[in-house]
Design an enzyme around this catalytic site. Structure first.
Site, PDB file in Angstrom:
ATOM      1  N   THR A 715     -27.430   4.816   7.890  1.00  0.00           N
ATOM      2  CA  THR A 715     -26.956   4.463   9.230  1.00  0.00           C
ATOM      3  C   THR A 715     -26.236   3.122   9.267  1.00  0.00           C
ATOM      4  OG1 THR A 715     -29.120   3.520   9.766  1.00  0.00           O
ATOM      5  CG2 THR A 715     -28.749   5.810  10.365  1.00  0.00           C
ATOM      6  N   CYS A 716     -26.583   2.199   8.372  1.00  0.00           N
ATOM      7  CA  CYS A 716     -25.920   0.891   8.384  1.00  0.00           C
ATOM      8  C   CYS A 716     -24.478   0.987   7.898  1.00  0.00           C
ATOM      9  CB  CYS A 716     -26.691  -0.107   7.523  1.00  0.00           C
ATOM     10  SG  CYS A 716     -28.332  -0.482   8.177  1.00  0.00           S
TER      11      CYS A 716
END
Length: 748
Positions: A715-716
């Protein structure tokens, strides 16, 4: 010696049971009736009345009366509104049925019957609607106990399969189609071939020519798992909400114009007064026809650009199978185009105006005339100047107690601590927060804190996923502190460039900006009330309405009266003061019992986002700043996706997009949330997705891994790792399992 024949021709003792009524007419704009039923045996003078049921269009009585019916007697069952019967003769009438003598014998001992309500006479002006359920039993067949009947089941078999009838908070009936997952106001009907005598309601006047039909064998029109039904309703709300999440909707057509479609599907516009028709959309100035299309962004989903044989550009709407010459992006983004043109005109004027000796008097381009992306860029710059260069806003919570633990930690902090770089950690997980964990935290937290289950908020309407403050939130003694917390979370989302997954009504955002509420704001929140108030303003109400400056509110079943002005209960609404009444009613409707709650929420929001920074935005723009775009444009998604260790022709890539196009809006949002941590799209589209160190495109990464593994998300970095699956079916299955079942963070 008695004559048996004479006894048989005398009065017969029957038991009449008045069970319930359904779909009664609503004659008051703001109040529901208090119905009761009256039973009269014409010819003998016997008369009975049921109990009064408060504030409903679907009263349930289940009361019985023993009647003596002669050979020529008839029975009239009428329904009345107890609130109105004392006004004047005939007031409060809601409908009646009359059972003629020969029909009584045929109704007898046939179970519960549904009878259509009708007027007292053919020339009566009263509006009547609905049905009543009754039964007639021979006195010698009456047992010691009556059958327990579910009134709702008696009406379900009128609807086609898969349909369900529901009622909104204002009492209006709507119909839910569980097959197509849509709602409508009009009652659906079965095809003629589906009608049979057991499902048809009886006429209001029943005689020997009216077929008698029972309900004992009727089947319920819709039966399903309650959890499945609730999931369908939530999905429908979700789709309705996301379909409305656009910056500006196309404006209404000018007065006198109608939009029509030819038999070939070509859209044209007719001026009804002159009879002149045109292909050109009258909402769009003709001098905008030559504007650069690239400035308008991509076409809406389902649209395509084509050229006629002569080279003229036209647009195909595959959703509705229509064509038109006007660019659909012009009407939707007309305000931006006009703002841009005004800005250019202002700049041209500045070039010919001599410099002023005092700089403060020189002409400049007003900031509010810039489009939303430019205004948002300025807002981000101003907020970044407030962010401390050192320190972090550290929050560690568990997924199971995310609401309470976040509340305790956020409320302990000073407002300036919330400006520090956000660092979120889920207890027991080793993820490092470069933005993705914070997005996940806000996504999960917003689902919890905005859930009507907790009593802080409630749905504004039954058919759309927009929220409003619950006026009865005081059942939680700490509710004001929780609203303060919600405001802080909304402010943190805006400050740190994230989004809240959920949304409020547009008037809520208008109030958050400090703007006053008008009658027009009521239309999206409560269409029935809006139409009623508009009718009051546009018509002479002398002798029509008997309202006062006092309104009623249902609080957990208790009817509470509120005076719109001092001594309002004794002030009638007249033609002279009706504008004041409407204005006070609108203000009360939006602030009904929520003044303290809203002020607490607004305080929390402005602690993080100073209100003066939002002066250039309107309520629709503020909604998008807080919630982002809910509608996912797959074409924009594809264009702004980076491929790693694969190409557009790789099976993994082609199958991935095939799955995305097959997904409905809700699953697309879940997929986006799985990969990026948020189900919302930035205002600028997918090209503006943020990663650990600034903008980072959505990335599909084909990895060398076992094909039994599930896809993995980072997700980052907005990246999804996909093994080289052997078939589309396997990729679809694994992808669906990943977005539906997995959660948690880890460090590789």
């Amino acid at each position: 010696m008695s004559n048996p024949g004479g006894r048989r021709n005398g009065p017969v003792k029957l038991r009449l049971t008045v069970l319930c009524a359904k779909n009664l007419v609503k004659k008051d704009f703001f109040r529901l009736p208090d119905p009761f039923a009256k039973v009269v045996v014409d010819g003998s003078g016997q008369c009975h009345s049921t109990d009064t049921v408060k504030n409903t269009l679907d009263p349930k009585w289940n009361q019985h009366y023993d009647l003596y019916i002669g050979k020529s007697d008839s029975v009239t069952i009428s329904v009345w509104n107890h609130k109105k019967i004392h006004k004047k003769q005939g007031a409060g009438f809601l409908g009646c049925v009359r059972l003629l003598s020969n029909a009584i014998n045929r109704l007898k001992d046939t179970g519960y019957q549904r009878l259509d309500l009708c007027k007292l006479g053919p020339n009566d002006n009263d509006t009547v609607r609905g049905q009543i359920v009754v039964s007639l039993q021979s006195r010698d067949r009456i047992g010691t106990g009556g059958q327990v009947v579910d009134c709702s089941r008696l009406f379900d078999n009128d609807l086609p399969d898969g349909w369900e009838e529901r009622r909104t908070a204002s009492g209006r009936i709507q119909y839910l189609n569980h097959i197509t997952r849509t709602t409508q106001w009009e009652r659906p009907t079965r095809p003629a071939s589906e009608y049979s005598s057991p499902g048809r309601p009886l006429s209001c006047f029943v005689d020997e020519n009216t077929p008698i039909t029972g309900t004992n064998g009727a089947t319920c029109g819709h039966s399903s798992d309650p959890r499945l039904a609730e999931r369908r309703v939530r999905s429908q709300r979700h789709r309705n909400y996301m379909s409305r999440t656009h910056l500006h909707t196309p404006p209404d057509l000018p007065e006198g114009y109608e939009q029509r479609t030819t038999q070939q599907g070509q859209v044209y516009f007719l001026h009804t007064q002159t009879g002149v028709s045109t292909w050109h959309d009258p909402r769009v100035p003709r001098d905008l026809s030559n504007i650069n299309c690239e400035e308008l962004g991509p076409l809406p989903p389902g649209w395509e650009i084509r050229n006629t044989a002569t080279g003229r550009v036209y647009f195909v709407d595959h959703n509705n199978r229509t064509t038109q010459f006007t660019d659909p992006r012009l009407s939707a983004n007309l305000h931006l185009v006009l703002n841009r043109q005004n800005q250019l005109k202002d700049q041209q004027q500045q070039q010919v105006v001599p410099l002023c000796p005092d700089d403060t008097e020189c002409l400049t381009v007003p900031r509010y005339k810039r489009d939303l992306v430019q205004k948002l860029k300025i807002l981000r710059q101003e907020l970044s100047q407030q962010q401390p260069q050192a320190g972090h806003c550290r929050i560690e919570v568990s997924r199971e107690e995310i609401f309470e633990e976040s509340y305790r930690q956020v409320m302990k902090m000073r407002p300036k601590d919330l400006w520090k770089r956000l660092m979120i950690k889920f207890r027991g997980e080793e993820g490092l927060d470069y933005g993705g964990v914070a997005r996940e935290w806000l996504y999960l937290l917003s689902h919890e804190m905005l859930n009507p289950y907790y009593g802080l908020f409630q749905y504004s309407r039954d058919d759309i996923y927009t929220l409003q403050i619950n006026p009865d939130s005081a059942v939680n003694p700490e509710h004001l502190s929780y609203f303060h917390f919600v405001g802080r979370i909304m402010g943190m989302a805006v400050f740190h460039g994230h989004y809240i997954d959920g949304g409020f009504t547009l008037p809520f955002y208008k109030q958050l900006l400090g703007k006053s509420i008008t009658l027009d704001d009521m239309e999206l929140v409560d269409p029935d009330l809006h139409n009623s108030l508009v009718w009051i303003l546009e018509n002479d109400i002398t002798g029509v309405l008997d309202h006062t400056f006092c309104v009623e509110h249902n609080a957990y079943g208790e009817i509470i009266q509120h005076e719109l002005k001092p001594n309002g209960k004794s002030i009638p609404v007249t033609e002279e003061n009706k504008k004041e009444y409407v204005r006070l009613y609108v203000n009360w409707r939006f602030l009904r019992g929520i003044e303290a709650q809203f002020l607490a929420l607004q305080k929390g929001f402005n602690e993080v986002i100073p209100q003066h920074l939002l002066k250039t935005f309107d309520e629709k723009e503020l909604e998008l700043i807080i919630c982002g775009l809910g509608k996912i444009d797959v074409s924009d998604w594809k264009v702004n996706t980076r491929l790693k260790h694969c190409t557009p022709d790789s099976n993994v890539v082609k199958w991935f997009w095939k799955a995305v196009e097959f997904f409905d809006e809700e699953r697309r949002a879940r997929l986006l949330q799985f990969v990026t941590g948020s189900s919302r799209v930035p205002l600028q589209g997918f090209k503006a997705l943020q990663g650990a160190a600034g903008p980072r495109l959505f990335t599909i990464h084909q990895i060398d891994a076992c094909t039994n593994n599930l896809p993995k998300a980072h997700t980052c970095f907005n990246r999804i790792d996909i093994p080289p699956y052997e078939s589309y079916e396997k990729l679809y299955e694994k992808l669906l399992t990943a977005i539906e079942e997995t959660c948690g963070f880890a460090v590789e």
